[in-house]
Design an enzyme around this catalytic site. Structure first.
Site, PDB file in Angstrom:
ATOM      1  CG  ASP A 107      -7.039  -0.813  -0.862  1.00  0.00           C
ATOM      2  OD1 ASP A 107      -6.651  -1.789  -0.225  1.00  0.00           O
ATOM      3  OD2 ASP A 107      -6.728   0.352  -0.560  1.00  0.00           O
ATOM      4  CE  LYS A 135      -3.416  -2.878  -2.404  1.00  0.00           C
ATOM      5  NZ  LYS A 135      -3.259  -1.538  -1.799  1.00  0.00           N
ATOM      6  CG  ASP A 163      -2.097   7.870  -8.850  1.00  0.00           C
ATOM      7  OD1 ASP A 163      -3.018   7.069  -8.592  1.00  0.00           O
ATOM      8  OD2 ASP A 163      -2.003   9.000  -8.311  1.00  0.00           O
ATOM      9  NE  ARG A 169      -3.010   8.489 -12.843  1.00  0.00           N
ATOM     10  CZ  ARG A 169      -3.919   8.060 -11.972  1.00  0.00           C
ATOM     11  NH1 ARG A 169      -4.255   6.792 -11.955  1.00  0.00           N
ATOM     12  NH2 ARG A 169      -4.486   8.887 -11.122  1.00  0.00           N
TER      13      ARG A 169
HETATM   14  P1  5GP Z   1     -11.080   0.790  -2.905  1.00  0.00           P
HETATM   15  O1  5GP Z   1     -12.317   1.629  -2.939  1.00  0.00           O
HETATM   16  O2  5GP Z   1     -11.333  -0.648  -3.247  1.00  0.00           O
HETATM   17  O3  5GP Z   1     -10.397   0.928  -1.566  1.00  0.00           O
HETATM   18  O4  5GP Z   1     -10.032   1.360  -3.957  1.00  0.00           O
HETATM   19  C1  5GP Z   1     -10.393   2.321  -4.877  1.00  0.00           C
HETATM   20  C2  5GP Z   1      -9.241   2.873  -5.653  1.00  0.00           C
HETATM   21  O5  5GP Z   1      -8.143   3.192  -4.811  1.00  0.00           O
HETATM   22  C3  5GP Z   1      -8.641   1.963  -6.704  1.00  0.00           C
HETATM   23  O6  5GP Z   1      -9.391   1.895  -7.874  1.00  0.00           O
HETATM   24  C4  5GP Z   1      -7.312   2.679  -6.921  1.00  0.00           C
HETATM   25  O7  5GP Z   1      -7.497   3.776  -7.780  1.00  0.00           O
HETATM   26  C5  5GP Z   1      -6.953   3.143  -5.531  1.00  0.00           C
HETATM   27  N1  5GP Z   1      -6.024   2.185  -4.886  1.00  0.00           N
HETATM   28  C6  5GP Z   1      -6.300   1.188  -4.039  1.00  0.00           C
HETATM   29  N2  5GP Z   1      -5.196   0.504  -3.679  1.00  0.00           N
HETATM   30  C7  5GP Z   1      -4.179   1.076  -4.356  1.00  0.00           C
HETATM   31  C8  5GP Z   1      -2.760   0.802  -4.436  1.00  0.00           C
HETATM   32  O8  5GP Z   1      -2.197  -0.116  -3.836  1.00  0.00           O
HETATM   33  N3  5GP Z   1      -2.034   1.618  -5.238  1.00  0.00           N
HETATM   34  C9  5GP Z   1      -2.586   2.663  -5.935  1.00  0.00           C
HETATM   35  N4  5GP Z   1      -1.766   3.388  -6.687  1.00  0.00           N
HETATM   36  N5  5GP Z   1      -3.920   2.933  -5.897  1.00  0.00           N
HETATM   37  C10 5GP Z   1      -4.698   2.155  -5.112  1.00  0.00           C
END
Ligand code: 5GP
Ligand code: MG
Length: 183
Positions: A107, A135, A163, A169
């Site tokens: 993300d 994303k 989740d 999940r």
């Molecule tokens: P980041 O550090 O890249 O922002 O995201 C870390 C974690 O956030 C991902 O591994 C995931 O567990 C959670 N996450 C990010 N985007 C989403 C989403 O759209 N849906 C869900 N359920 N979890 C997300």
């Protein structure tokens, strides 16, 4: 469960179980080709990557070692806190090892950029990242990702390990939540 079991909660289905399985087989084939003749350790990031790890590992036609890490970067809501903490470290000494980190979604990139530099400091032979979803619009930290299933719009998605408050999940498909679920 599948999308029909929670159809009221989903705005739309992004990827069906069959599409996910096909894409993961392709990713596994790419990895298998790139690591031919080398021992490989795949590291799953708990808890979201459980499904990807299970299906990817079984898609390989070769031996692969599996280990797990748990980090906290998210609360119970839908926004990243930006704070990364190791909740469970590897059981494996990765020095001299070829490592592929397996995650279900990138993300902001905060988690994986932090994790990559953390694992790189342990003197592995190599560290690469495989993620089912990414994303691009949400990215805040540059992350060098070698294997990506799909780039998706900046929407909150659930299913296949992902989740919302520990639910969905176990949904076989990946979809976006209807606003009434989180408002
Ligand atoms: P980041 O550090 O890249 O922002 O995201 C870390 C974690 O956030 C991902 O591994 C995931 O567990 C959670 N996450 C990010 N985007 C989403 C989403 O759209 N849906 C869900 N359920 N979890 C997300
Ligand atoms: Mg994750």
């Amino acid at each position: 469960m599948d999308a029909a079991d929670v159809s009221d909660d989903l705005l739309h289905v992004l990827y069906t179980e069959a599409q996910i399985q096909d894409r993961i087989k392709e990713m596994a084939a790419d990895i298998e080709r790139d690591y031919e003749g080398k021992e490989l350790l795949i590291v799953g990031i708990l808890r979201g990557a459980v499904m990807v790890m299970a299906d990817m590992a079984r898609s390989f036609h070769r031996h692969v070692e599996m280990d797990w890490m748990a980090v906290s970067s998210y609360g119970s809501g839908t926004k990243s806190s930006g704070v990364v903490r190791i909740l469970k470290d590897l059981d494996t000494d990765i020095s001299g090892r070829h490592v592929v980190i397996v995650d279900e979604i990138i993300d902001t990139g905060l988690t994986l950029s932090w994790l990559t530099s953390n694992l790189s400091s342990r003197n592995p032979a190599s560290v690469e990242i495989a993620t089912l979803l990414r994303k691009p619009e949400a990215l805040q930290m540059p992350v060098d990702v070698k294997y990506v299933g799909w780039d998706i719009p900046n929407e909150f998605v659930v299913g296949y390990g992902l989740d919302y408050r520990e639910r969905y999940r176990n949904l076989r498909d990946i979809g976006t939540l209807a606003p009434h679920v989180y408002s």
